[in-house]
Design a protein around this motif. Structure first.
Motif, PDB file in Angstrom:
ATOM      1  N   ARG A 253     -72.825 -70.939  36.576  1.00 18.32           N
ATOM      2  CA  ARG A 253     -73.833 -71.067  37.642  1.00 18.32           C
ATOM      3  C   ARG A 253     -75.193 -70.540  37.205  1.00 18.32           C
ATOM      4  O   ARG A 253     -76.239 -71.064  37.622  1.00 18.32           O
ATOM      5  N   LEU A 254     -75.217 -69.545  36.320  1.00 17.22           N
ATOM      6  CA  LEU A 254     -76.483 -68.967  35.862  1.00 17.22           C
ATOM      7  C   LEU A 254     -77.218 -69.860  34.878  1.00 17.22           C
ATOM      8  O   LEU A 254     -78.407 -69.653  34.608  1.00 17.22           O
ATOM      9  N   LEU A 255     -76.529 -70.874  34.334  1.00 17.16           N
ATOM     10  CA  LEU A 255     -77.128 -71.721  33.311  1.00 17.16           C
ATOM     11  C   LEU A 255     -77.534 -73.101  33.815  1.00 17.16           C
ATOM     12  O   LEU A 255     -78.135 -73.869  33.064  1.00 17.16           O
TER      13      LEU A 255
ATOM     14  N   PRO B  84     -81.679 -72.772  41.504  1.00 19.61           N
ATOM     15  CA  PRO B  84     -82.632 -71.660  41.436  1.00 19.61           C
ATOM     16  C   PRO B  84     -82.143 -70.604  40.449  1.00 19.61           C
ATOM     17  O   PRO B  84     -80.952 -70.299  40.376  1.00 19.61           O
ATOM     18  N   ARG B  85     -83.075 -70.053  39.696  1.00 18.41           N
ATOM     19  CA  ARG B  85     -82.731 -69.050  38.687  1.00 18.41           C
ATOM     20  C   ARG B  85     -82.247 -67.778  39.376  1.00 18.41           C
ATOM     21  O   ARG B  85     -82.915 -67.235  40.245  1.00 18.41           O
ATOM     22  N   ILE B  86     -81.079 -67.296  38.994  1.00 17.08           N
ATOM     23  CA  ILE B  86     -80.499 -66.083  39.567  1.00 17.08           C
ATOM     24  C   ILE B  86     -80.336 -65.063  38.458  1.00 17.08           C
ATOM     25  O   ILE B  86     -79.777 -65.363  37.402  1.00 17.08           O
TER      26      ILE B  86
ATOM     27  N   LEU C  75     -75.509 -63.114  31.696  1.00 22.93           N
ATOM     28  CA  LEU C  75     -74.191 -63.734  31.605  1.00 22.93           C
ATOM     29  C   LEU C  75     -73.100 -62.691  31.403  1.00 22.93           C
ATOM     30  O   LEU C  75     -72.031 -62.750  32.018  1.00 22.93           O
ATOM     31  N   LEU C  76     -73.374 -61.724  30.548  1.00 24.39           N
ATOM     32  CA  LEU C  76     -72.397 -60.678  30.278  1.00 24.39           C
ATOM     33  C   LEU C  76     -72.137 -59.844  31.526  1.00 24.39           C
ATOM     34  O   LEU C  76     -70.988 -59.504  31.843  1.00 24.39           O
ATOM     35  N   THR C  77     -73.209 -59.516  32.268  1.00 23.76           N
ATOM     36  CA  THR C  77     -73.060 -58.743  33.504  1.00 23.76           C
ATOM     37  C   THR C  77     -72.213 -59.489  34.524  1.00 23.76           C
ATOM     38  O   THR C  77     -71.305 -58.918  35.145  1.00 23.76           O
TER      39      THR C  77
END
Length: 300
Positions: A148-150, A155-157, A17-19
């Motif tokens: 979107r990452l959560l 699909p897991r990114i 998330l930080l990236t």
């Protein structure tokens, strides 16, 4: 339970998330820098020329400033990601899974921080409004990418993949913005001084401190309490009569007016800037490399 699971997911993927957040904020900062650079080119300003020494010093200072801004920028986007973006995603998740919670919260929280703060300082309303929209949009876009990452049904990114996407699309956005900025400046978006004819020059010009220059339609010039500066910037008062002539030059940046007054050691050569409605004359104070200006504005 659902809130607890979201908190666990955020903690597990905090690095990704930080990236993602830092990547988006960096692209937004570059785009904002391009916008500010173009905007400053529209400001009313005289065309001050640099000599080689000033140009070299400017390049060195620019390089040093770029390094400083890079370090400060990394720290700033890290703090913004930790203190603003990720908490916004968590808050929106607690309120519901609808994506529109993020821009709504970003706009609501940014309002008192940006728009309200600027209005309290008597800033122009539209300028404050634009800054509020820009702050809310920048915050919301970075948060939507992190969101979107959560999403459990997507699909897991990984953070690396998201960084690659942001880098790709961000580069395309920066290139596109740079091209559009260049086209806009080439097409006339950048500031240019007004074209002033000899007829429009005739009249009374004032330095705002009691000094006046009257340019007659017959080519006569009358100076009263004008300031004259030598190469070192020493002031001498100039009062007397003489003549003036208009030099059209090859372009708007080259036009000017020469004034010769009896009793004054050196003549004046004034260059133009300002607007069509409010033209201004300026001459350098002392050494032109100092870029200090003595200005005259039309009176009456």
């Amino acid at each position: 339970m659902r809130s607890e699971m979201r908190m666990i997911r955020v903690r597990e993927r905090y690095g990704a998330l930080l990236t993602a957040s830092m990547s988006v904020l960096l692209v937004e900062a570059v785009l904002g820098g391009i916008g500010v650079a173009v905007w400053t080119q529209t400001w009313e300003s005289p065309d001050l020329q640099y000599n080689l020494l000033n140009l070299a010093l400017s390049l060195v200072l620019t390089a040093v400033l770029a390094v400083v801004l890079a370090v400060v920028g990394v720290v700033a986007i890290t703090v913004a990601s930790v203190a603003l973006v990720i908490p916004l995603v968590q808050l929106a998740g607690w309120l519901g899974r609808a994506w529109w919670w993020i821009p709504v919260i970003a706009a609501a929280v940014s309002f008192p921080l940006v728009l309200g703060g600027l209005l309290l300082q008597n800033a122009d309303f539209w300028w404050a409004f634009v800054l509020w929209l820009a702050a809310a949009a920048g915050w919301a876009v970075a948060s939507l990418v992190v969101r979107r990452l959560l999403l459990p049904d997507r699909p897991r990114i990984g953070g690396g993949v998201m960084f690659g996407w942001v880098a790709l699309y961000g580069t395309l956005a920066v290139v596109t913005a740079s091209v559009l900025a260049g086209v806009g400046l080439w097409a006339g978006l950048a500031y240019e001084p007004p074209r002033i004819s000899a007829e429009r020059l005739a009249g009374t010009w004032s330095d705002g401190e009691g000094g006046t220059l009257v340019l007659g339609k017959d080519g006569r010039a009358t100076a009263t309490g004008m300031n004259m500066y030598d190469f070192y910037g020493a002031i001498e008062e100039c009062t007397g009569t003489g003549s003036w002539s208009y030099a059209p030059g090859e372009g708007v940046w080259d036009q000017g007016v020469g004034v010769t007054v009896k009793g004054c050691d050196d003549g004046f050569f004034w260059t133009f800037y300002g607007t069509e409605e409010h033209p201004k004359l300026f001459a350098f104070i002392g050494d032109p490399d100092s870029q200090e200006l003595y200005r005259l504005e039309r009176r009456g």
